[in-house]
Design an enzyme around this catalytic site. Structure first.
Site, PDB file in Angstrom:
ATOM      1  N   SER A  61       0.820  -1.218   0.000  1.00 25.08           N
ATOM      2  CA  SER A  61       0.000   0.000   0.000  1.00 25.08           C
ATOM      3  C   SER A  61       0.849   1.261   0.000  1.00 25.08           C
ATOM      4  O   SER A  61       0.588   2.197  -0.758  1.00 25.08           O
ATOM      5  CB  SER A  61      -0.923  -0.010   1.223  1.00 25.08           C
TER       6      SER A  61
ATOM      7  N   CYS B 237      -1.707  -5.972   3.382  1.00 24.46           N
ATOM      8  CA  CYS B 237      -3.074  -5.490   3.619  1.00 24.46           C
ATOM      9  C   CYS B 237      -4.073  -6.114   2.655  1.00 24.46           C
ATOM     10  O   CYS B 237      -5.106  -6.638   3.061  1.00 24.46           O
ATOM     11  CB  CYS B 237      -3.118  -3.976   3.514  1.00 24.46           C
TER      12      CYS B 237
ATOM     13  N   CYS C 209      -5.629  -6.849   6.074  1.00 27.17           N
ATOM     14  CA  CYS C 209      -6.843  -6.068   6.309  1.00 27.17           C
ATOM     15  C   CYS C 209      -8.037  -6.496   5.467  1.00 27.17           C
ATOM     16  O   CYS C 209      -9.130  -6.717   5.995  1.00 27.17           O
ATOM     17  CB  CYS C 209      -6.579  -4.587   6.017  1.00 27.17           C
TER      18      CYS C 209
ATOM     19  N   LYS D 186      -9.196 -10.314   5.800  1.00 22.80           N
ATOM     20  CA  LYS D 186      -9.623 -10.466   7.196  1.00 22.80           C
ATOM     21  C   LYS D 186     -10.973  -9.807   7.431  1.00 22.80           C
ATOM     22  O   LYS D 186     -11.861 -10.386   8.066  1.00 22.80           O
ATOM     23  CB  LYS D 186      -8.580  -9.849   8.129  1.00 22.80           C
TER      24      LYS D 186
ATOM     25  N   TYR E 188      -3.682  -7.362  18.073  1.00 20.01           N
ATOM     26  CA  TYR E 188      -4.683  -7.203  17.015  1.00 20.01           C
ATOM     27  C   TYR E 188      -5.033  -8.537  16.357  1.00 20.01           C
ATOM     28  O   TYR E 188      -6.182  -8.950  16.292  1.00 20.01           O
ATOM     29  CB  TYR E 188      -4.113  -6.341  15.877  1.00 20.01           C
TER      30      TYR E 188
ATOM     31  N   GLY F 260      -4.284 -11.746  16.922  1.00 20.99           N
ATOM     32  CA  GLY F 260      -4.761 -12.852  17.721  1.00 20.99           C
ATOM     33  C   GLY F 260      -6.219 -12.719  18.104  1.00 20.99           C
ATOM     34  O   GLY F 260      -7.011 -13.656  17.927  1.00 20.99           O
ATOM     35  N   VAL F 261      -6.599 -11.546  18.610  1.00 17.77           N
ATOM     36  CA  VAL F 261      -7.986 -11.386  19.066  1.00 17.77           C
ATOM     37  C   VAL F 261      -8.954 -11.323  17.894  1.00 17.77           C
ATOM     38  O   VAL F 261     -10.092 -11.816  17.976  1.00 17.77           O
ATOM     39  CB  VAL F 261      -8.156 -10.150  19.980  1.00 17.77           C
ATOM     40  N   GLU F 262      -8.532 -10.732  16.780  1.00 16.44           N
ATOM     41  CA  GLU F 262      -9.419 -10.671  15.615  1.00 16.44           C
ATOM     42  C   GLU F 262      -9.719 -12.061  15.076  1.00 16.44           C
ATOM     43  O   GLU F 262     -10.879 -12.409  14.818  1.00 16.44           O
ATOM     44  CB  GLU F 262      -8.802  -9.775  14.536  1.00 16.44           C
TER      45      GLU F 262
ATOM     46  N   THR G  18      -1.662   0.385   7.680  1.00 16.16           N
ATOM     47  CA  THR G  18      -1.693   0.645   6.244  1.00 16.16           C
ATOM     48  C   THR G  18      -1.912   2.126   5.911  1.00 16.16           C
ATOM     49  O   THR G  18      -1.172   2.689   5.095  1.00 16.16           O
ATOM     50  CB  THR G  18      -2.768  -0.222   5.572  1.00 16.16           C
TER      51      THR G  18
ATOM     52  N   HIS H 108     -30.337  11.317  16.093  1.00 16.91           N
ATOM     53  CA  HIS H 108     -31.165  10.465  16.958  1.00 16.91           C
ATOM     54  C   HIS H 108     -32.196   9.691  16.134  1.00 16.91           C
ATOM     55  O   HIS H 108     -32.755  10.243  15.192  1.00 16.91           O
ATOM     56  CB  HIS H 108     -31.880  11.349  17.987  1.00 16.91           C
TER      57      HIS H 108
ATOM     58  N   GLU I 154     -24.702   9.203  18.794  1.00 19.12           N
ATOM     59  CA  GLU I 154     -25.115  10.431  19.480  1.00 19.12           C
ATOM     60  C   GLU I 154     -24.574  10.518  20.899  1.00 19.12           C
ATOM     61  O   GLU I 154     -24.449  11.605  21.476  1.00 19.12           O
ATOM     62  CB  GLU I 154     -26.636  10.572  19.502  1.00 19.12           C
TER      63      GLU I 154
END
Length: 451
Positions: A14, A42, A47, A50, A177, A179-181, A314, A440, A445
């Protein structure tokens, strides 16, 4: 001296592609070398694929919510091969777009690994080219920790996109990032997921409220998280992988996974075999050393993106590259600003943040820091009566009333924080937020109604 190119870019990810195209727009003669697929991590193994998998993982929750709105949802079945094929087809499509963009910009593309012969000469295979200025944009690569016996049996985030079968049981090592994703993606798709981390909470370096909220939500969604487990060993067996996990003073626990275990413990700059020893470019802690203008210790050689290990995102690489091109070929002196960079973590629920954490703000501004925090159930989840919460938090410097940090966990957090980031970047005050009319009904909000 006459050179083949005004600018030669090593690496067509990128950052490299953005730089090459911007410089070419200013009339520079530009070449670029890439040994792998155009678009870098990416587009190909990060990115983009994923995020497509994230979308796929959300449908079970959507099916569950639908019943609360009067929909009868029949039996659903997930097909991993259909999804992974569609994801990789989209990656192929994007690759062809990048090729067309470079062709349109009249950037000469070389397929192969670019290597310095001297500070002005690059070899790509048997071919050599020279350039007045050279940009290193080779990105990074996933690394496996070398202190885990049997780590060679684990895959990384590169290989996960090419698995032909869905893991039934998977152990993911690492709480950043990646691992948890992937823990959330695979859990949403129906895999049995265990996340093993060496600290007490996921997402080190993030706002503490975000860390706690994400970790509790992951556990609530059925992901098993083993914390404070520094001792890990992997053994390949006839039936898959066996992992021995232990804390510093705890008994060993044995986990069983498919022939897949994901090592998501970080990335490092991809600068090996680049020939930097043939230049005066300095490498510090495994990364290319640069100044505020992305200049290396060789005055005509520059670097952007993950290979500098500055901010490994990126959009940062893209902005660094365009600032370089604007400065050197567009007659505009620009440099990358690293403050107030927004970022998101595409977990379930999603997290996004910009600016300072509460701890960072208190270290900088002391007792003047004011915190505004709200946690609520979004309207979407009321009819299906799902206990899904959204967290929002503003960090304010009481001396100036400026909002110096904004953090969110919840649906569309990334979309919402992108707009909030503009206000934070411009130096908006809490009074400016309060004076903004709310949209709203929306979750967003809450950022302008917190008291």
């Amino acid at each position: 001296m006459s050179y083949d190119f005004d600018l030669f870019v090593i690496g067509a990810g990128s950052g490299g592609i953005a730089t090459a195209r911007r410089a070419a727009e200013y009339g520079a003669k530009v070449g670029i070398a890439e040994f792998d697929r155009l678009g870098g991590t990416c587009v190909n193994r990060g990115c983009v694929p994923k995020k497509l998998m994230v979308y796929a993982s959300h449908f079970p929750k959507d099916f569950q919510a639908a019943s609360g709105y009067g929909w009868t949802v029949g039996e659903s079945k997930f097909n991993w091969k259909t999804m992974i094929t569609a994801v990789n087809n989209e990656v192929d499509r994007l690759n062809s777009i990048y090729q067309r963009m470079l062709d349109k910009s009249e950037v000469t593309v070389y397929e192969g690994y670019g290597k310095f012969i001297d500070s002005h000469t690059i070899a790509i295979g048997d071919e050599k080219v020279t350039a007045e200025k050279i940009l290193i944009a080779v990105g990074g690569k996933p690394v496996k920790p070398d202190d885990i016996p049997g780590i060679e049996h684990a895959i990384t985030s590169r290989e996960i996109f090419h698995l032909q079968e869905q893991p039934k049981q998977i152990v993911i090592i690492g709480g950043g990032y990646i691992g948890v994703e992937f823990a959330c993606i695979l859990n949403g798709l129906g895999s049995e997921v265990t996340l093993v981390i060496r600290s007490d909470k996921v997402l080190r370096g993030f706002e503490e409220d975000i860390r706690m909220e994400i970790q509790e939500a992951m556990q609530g969604n059925g992901i098993r998280i083993l914390t404070n487990k520094p001792n890990i060993a992997i053994e390949k067996t006839n039936t898959g992988l066996q992992l021995k996990i232990a804390g510093r003073e705890e008994e060993e626990e044995i986990l069983v996974a498919d022939a897949v275990s994901l090592a998501a413990t970080g990335r490092s700059p991809r600068i090996e075999n680049l020939g930097l020893e043939n230049t005066n470019v300095e490498v510090v802690n495994g990364a290319v050393a640069i100044d505020k203008y992305n200049q290396t210790t060789e005055e005509h050689i520059y670097a952007v993106g993950d290979c500098t290990a500055k901010v490994e995102l990126t959009p940062v690489a893209i902005k660094e590259g365009r600032a370089f091109a604007d400065t050197h070929f567009g007659g505009q002196s620009k440099q990358m600003a690293y403050d107030n960079i927004p970022t998101a973590v595409f977990t379930t629920p999603e997290a996004a943040t910009v600016g300072l954490t509460e701890a960072e703000a208190r270290e900088k501004y002391g007792n003047a820091v004011k915190i505004y925090r709200s946690k609520f159930r979004p309207m979407y989840y009321t009819l299906p009566d799902m206990q899904v919460k959204t967290l929002m938090k503003l960090v304010v410097d009481g001396n100036t009333n400026k909002v110096v940090g904004a953090h969110m966990v919840g649906d569309s957090a990334a979309e919402i924080i992108q707009g909030i980031a503009i206000a934070v970047k411009m130096g908006a005050t809490k009074a400016d937020f309060d004076a903004t009319v709310a949209v709203h009904p929306s979750s967003a909000e809450e950022f302008v109604t917190m008291r």
